[in-house]
Design an enzyme around this catalytic site. Structure first.
Site, short mmCIF file in Angstrom:
data_model
loop_
_atom_site.label_atom_id
_atom_site.label_comp_id
_atom_site.label_asym_id
_atom_site.label_seq_id
_atom_site.Cartn_x
_atom_site.Cartn_y
_atom_site.Cartn_z
N HIS B 222 0.58 -1.08 -0.16
CA HIS B 222 -0.12 -0.07 -0.08
C HIS B 222 0.89 1.35 -0.12
O HIS B 222 0.65 2.14 -0.82
CB HIS B 222 -1.32 -0.12 1.07
CG HIS B 222 -2.07 0.98 0.74
ND1 HIS B 222 -3.18 0.91 -0.18
CD2 HIS B 222 -2.09 2.48 1.16
CE1 HIS B 222 -3.71 2.11 -0.31
NE2 HIS B 222 -3.23 2.96 0.53
N TYR B 226 1.32 4.83 -2.42
CA TYR B 226 1.56 6.32 -2.02
C TYR B 226 2.91 6.82 -2.69
O TYR B 226 3.00 8.05 -2.68
CB TYR B 226 1.35 6.34 -0.53
CG TYR B 226 -0.10 6.47 -0.30
CD1 TYR B 226 -1.06 5.48 0.03
CD2 TYR B 226 -0.45 7.77 -0.28
CE1 TYR B 226 -2.52 5.59 0.14
CE2 TYR B 226 -2.11 8.19 -0.04
CZ TYR B 226 -2.84 6.94 0.03
OH TYR B 226 -4.37 7.13 0.33
N HIS B 373 -9.94 0.65 -10.87
CA HIS B 373 -9.50 1.54 -10.18
C HIS B 373 -8.09 2.17 -10.06
O HIS B 373 -7.76 3.23 -10.11
CB HIS B 373 -9.91 0.82 -8.35
CG HIS B 373 -9.05 1.70 -7.24
ND1 HIS B 373 -9.51 2.86 -7.05
CD2 HIS B 373 -8.04 1.30 -6.65
CE1 HIS B 373 -9.04 3.21 -6.23
NE2 HIS B 373 -7.74 2.43 -5.71
N PHE B 374 -7.19 1.06 -10.09
CA PHE B 374 -5.69 1.66 -10.19
C PHE B 374 -5.36 2.17 -11.67
O PHE B 374 -4.30 2.75 -11.68
CB PHE B 374 -4.64 0.70 -9.70
CG PHE B 374 -4.46 -0.70 -10.09
CD1 PHE B 374 -3.93 -0.77 -11.36
CD2 PHE B 374 -4.95 -1.86 -9.57
CE1 PHE B 374 -3.83 -1.94 -12.16
CE2 PHE B 374 -4.78 -2.94 -10.02
CZ PHE B 374 -4.40 -3.29 -11.33
N HIS B 375 -6.31 1.94 -12.34
CA HIS B 375 -5.88 2.46 -13.80
C HIS B 375 -6.30 4.04 -14.04
O HIS B 375 -5.93 4.62 -14.63
CB HIS B 375 -6.51 1.78 -15.00
CG HIS B 375 -5.61 0.50 -15.49
ND1 HIS B 375 -5.63 -0.69 -14.89
CD2 HIS B 375 -4.67 0.57 -16.39
CE1 HIS B 375 -4.63 -1.08 -15.53
NE2 HIS B 375 -4.11 -0.74 -16.41
N ARG B 438 -10.33 -9.92 -12.21
CA ARG B 438 -9.09 -9.51 -12.47
C ARG B 438 -8.10 -10.63 -13.07
O ARG B 438 -8.30 -11.85 -12.65
CB ARG B 438 -8.63 -8.56 -11.84
CG ARG B 438 -7.90 -9.14 -10.63
CD ARG B 438 -7.47 -8.13 -9.53
NE ARG B 438 -6.33 -7.43 -9.62
CZ ARG B 438 -5.66 -6.87 -9.01
NH1 ARG B 438 -5.74 -6.95 -7.57
NH2 ARG B 438 -4.35 -6.48 -9.42
N ARG B 439 -6.98 -10.25 -13.73
CA ARG B 439 -5.87 -11.08 -13.80
C ARG B 439 -6.25 -12.57 -14.39
O ARG B 439 -5.64 -13.43 -14.22
CB ARG B 439 -5.16 -11.23 -12.51
CG ARG B 439 -4.64 -10.27 -11.75
CD ARG B 439 -3.78 -10.56 -10.25
NE ARG B 439 -2.93 -9.66 -10.29
CZ ARG B 439 -1.92 -9.69 -9.34
NH1 ARG B 439 -2.08 -10.98 -8.57
NH2 ARG B 439 -0.92 -9.08 -9.28
#
Lengths: 166, 552, 45
Positions: B222, B226, B373-375, B438-439
């Site tokens: 995590h 950041y 989300h993380f894209h 996913r994946r």
């Protein structure tokens, strides 16, 4: 250091919203018991049959009482073993009536897998050495695909099953 | 903040540029892999030469998530320190050492992946076992980054000694926070790699404690995101105001936000492990609460950004509630690209709150919602801000200028990215809510209506992915132009100044013992008991599995 | 950069931040709406 009046209001509003979220989640988790799957029970990954639930004859769907079911599953690359039916054929579909309470109990004999009944809240990691279990009431009719949602190797996408709620 | 900007020597510029070269080579390779993934998942395309889907997926994740980000960030941060506190000859040599160690590690890991010996994805979860060279490669990347971190700490220390009593330049402070966070966090993954994975992959240890590896990984995982986000925040706080012709909103509040980010980014890894067995749900919930704490500095950041825009616009005489907004420099790509990045962080952040919401995590855990989300967060917020930085940083380093034509191409690039990502990320979010995993390689599973719906969204993702790849080619073209062909000249290195009547920054904000001490205390609080539990109640360990990833 | 208009030397704190306030509150409403939307879906399943 100085906070603008509007920034103070904004931060109180924002933090307040976060506290509301946490209260909703905390109440549901600690008073209603809707924690995410966190079962604490270990097993020898090289000898899972030592646990009664994962012996070949106990795999698959069992009705324990009216409207209450247990499903025992063994995950391995790249298959979910849901047991065999009366004719000795491999089971790929689990059928339960709507409104049933179903306890899914699963472990793996090799690598990490996922277990999700897509479209329901049944979603858990399956890790070697641990038993994952999650009980839920299947409220909605339909055919729900069981998918392995944690990468387990080059056949990962070939690991599936079906839960049919009728 | 000190208004004095240092000039880069030729040697310095060369150093910062090599990091940028690795960044944009990574963008091209990693982006191509991303395109191929979306095409395969459409069900209408198969990879040539028997290449496995999961090999390209591993390349995509490692090259973009680890290599591109780390090289860009470390290069950019070196340049920030070079501008604000300077770099000595000795430090320059250390910086080069960090570059080479990281590069050797990257090449080792990349080759191992490309020959199919490490199709374990970005997270390399045990007991899947890759070739030892993969783990050694990762270890080198981490060790190289530590050399950079120590050099950065030294740079600020030397400046502080020479400028007794003065507050450190804001950007130097921010870089130090980010590297402190990185070092504290990467100790976790380094422990897993050096003590667990390497001995086990070499056969010295027969088994591995799977849950412990995962806990150590997410202790790092995590703060890793950041570590990507903070350089974007640096630009938003301290560079964008200069580009729009304004001043810093508040030096102290910016520092406070970074301190909160340092303290609350790390003791939160369990929110990636919410659906795992073997972890007490009470400790999961405690880390959920801590996760929610890390949202607060982002709320502060949102206010600070809007306020910078509004004050700048109003000072120029624009009236009305939103008059200042219409007059932002929309035609300046140095502003537009990061701005779109900020916008993407609104749904990105809101989605992140949902992800971390304890039992609600089962709604989206390991579905393609998470990829969507993380894209938004990494591949739009962070990357578009990095592109926004590159438009002035590259020409500044190469002694060239961002021409009007390249600026226009940059705007076009930003628009292409926005369109492509909106299509791809939105369809990923929806498909994820419908349960799509996913994946995963293309699969029809057991067939049926549910799966057919997923495949429609995968088609949309292929369209979005193709548009994004066009954006990547354009960005690489712009990079080559700025690096080698743009006209010679001086491109400004924009660093915002404080208001002339700004309030003094409290000294306590620079008390490193206090903040690092609190960070460590929070980590010990959040992790000690659950980790002791995990070790005490650990099951028999796991033997290695190589065949599932196609190794013989 | 920002077209016409001469930058004034007025202190930053003398400008209204009404637009900022409305913008962040809209952001807050968006967060609330999406969270409760997801929660409703979670409960319905």
């Amino acid at each position: 250091m100085h906070f603008h009046k509007y920034e103070k209001i904004w931060l109180i509003f924002g933090s307040g919203s976060l506290i509301v979220f946490l209260m909703v989640l905390g109440f549901a988790a600690f008073w209603k018991g809707t924690h995410p799957q966190s079962h604490i029970e270990t097993i020898d990954p090289q000898n899972i049959e030592a646990h009664e639930a994962f012996q070949a004859e106990n795999l698959g769907l069992h009705e324990v009482e009216d409207g209450k079911y247990i499903v025992n599953i063994v995950a391995s690359a790249f298959n979910y073993d849901l047991g065999k039916d009366e004719n000795g054929d491999i089971v790929k579909t689990i059928r339960v009536p709507k409104g049933s309470s179903v306890l899914f109990q699963i472990t793996t004999r090799d690598v990490v897998h996922g277990f999700q009944v897509a479209g329901t809240n049944v979603n858990m990691m399956v890790e070697p050495g641990h038993i994952s279990r999650f009980e839920t009431v299947l409220k909605n009719n339909g055919e729900f695909t069981i998918v392995c949602n944690e990468y387990c190797g080059i056949g990962h996408h070939l690991m599936f099953g079906t839960v049919e709620v009728y | 903040m000190s208004t004095k900007q240092l000039t880069f020597s030729k040697q310095e510029s060369t150093l910062y540029m090599v990091f940028m070269h690795v960044t944009f080579v990574s963008l091209l390779i990693g982006g191509l892999m991303g395109l191929l993934q979306t095409l395969v998942r459409s069900g209408k395309y198969t990879l040539p030469f028997n290449i496995d889907y999961y090999t390209i997926l591993t390349v995509h994740g490692v090259i973009l998530g680890l290599v591109l980000t780390t090289f860009f960030i470390i290069g950019f941060q070196f340049s920030l320190l070079g501008k604000t506190v300077g770099i000595s000859k000795k430090q320059l040599r250390a910086a080069w050492l960090s570059f080479w160690v990281m590069l050797v590690g990257t090449v080792m890991a990349a080759i191992t992946i490309l020959i199919g010996e490490a199709s374990v994805l970005f997270t390399f979860y045990a007991p899947l076992q890759a070739h030892p060279a993969f783990y050694f490669g990762l270890a080198f990347v981490i060790i190289g980054s530590w050399i950079a971190a120590i050099t950065n700490f030294r740079q600020l220390y030397v400046w502080k000694k020479a400028n007794k009593g003065q507050k450190s330049p804001l950007l130097a402070f921010m870089v130090t926070i980010n590297m402190a966070m990185w070092v504290i966090a990467s100790l976790g993954v380094a422990t897993a790699v050096l003590i667990q994975f390497i001995p086990w992959s070499l056969g010295y240890a027969e088994t591995i404690n799977v849950l412990l590896t995962r806990t150590l990984f997410w202790y790092f995982g995590h703060p890793l995101v950041y570590f990507w986000l903070l350089p974007a925040y640096m630009a938003w706080y301290a560079i964008i105001p200069k580009i729009i012709g304004g001043k810093l909103f508040s030096d102290s509040l910016a520092r406070l936000a970074f301190i909160l980010l340092l303290m609350f980014s790390i003791p939160v890894g369990f929110h990636h492990q919410l659906t795992e067995p073997g972890i007490d749900p009470t400790w999961k919930f405690i880390q959920v609460v801590l996760t929610f704490m890390v949202i607060i500095p982002s709320l502060m950041t949102a206010f600070s950004i809007f306020a910078t825009f509004e004050i700048t616009g109003r000072r120029k005489g624009y009236r009305g509630v939103f008059g200042w907004f219409r007059k932002l420099p929309w035609k300046d790509v140095r502003f537009l690209a990061p701005f779109i990045g900020m916008l993407a962080f609104i749904p990105g952040g809101a989605g992140g709150i949902i992800n971390a919401s304890h039992q609600m995590n089962s709604l989206i855990h390991n579905t393609i919602w998470v990829t969507g989300h993380f894209h938004l967060t990494a591949a739009t917020t962070v990357i578009l801000t990095f592109f926004g930085i590159a438009y002035w940083l590259i020409p500044h380093l190469t002694g060239r200028t961002l021409t009007a034509k390249l600026n226009r191409l940059g705007i076009l690039q930003t628009i292409i990215w926005t369109v492509g990502m909106t299509i791809m990320s939105t369809s990923m979010h929806i498909q994820g809510l419908l349960g799509g995993p996913r994946r995963s390689n293309f699969s029809e599973y057991a067939g049926g209506e549910q799966v057919a719906t997923w495949i429609n969204y995968q088609l949309a993702q292929a369209i979005g992915g193709s548009i994004l790849f066009i954006g990547i080619i354009l960005m690489v073209y712009i990079f080559i132009q700025l690096a080698f062909f743009a006209p010679r000249g001086h491109e400004e290195y924009p660093i915002a100044e404080e208001e002339s009547d700004a309030l003094p920054t409290p000294k306590v904000l620079e008390n490193w013992y206090l903040w690092v001490g609190l960070t460590i205390a929070l980590i010990l609080f959040a992790y000690t008991i659950p980790v002791i539990d995990i070790i005490k109640h650990s099951p028999p360990g796991s033997v290695p599995f190589s065949w599932p990833i196609g190794r013989s | 950069m920002m077209g016409k208009g001469k930058p004034s030397q007025k202190s930053a704190s003398s400008f209204s931040l009404k637009g900022t306030f409305i913008a962040v509150m809209l952001l807050g409403v968006f967060i609330l709406a999406s969270w409760f939307g997801a929660y409703a879906l979670f409960i319905a399943r």
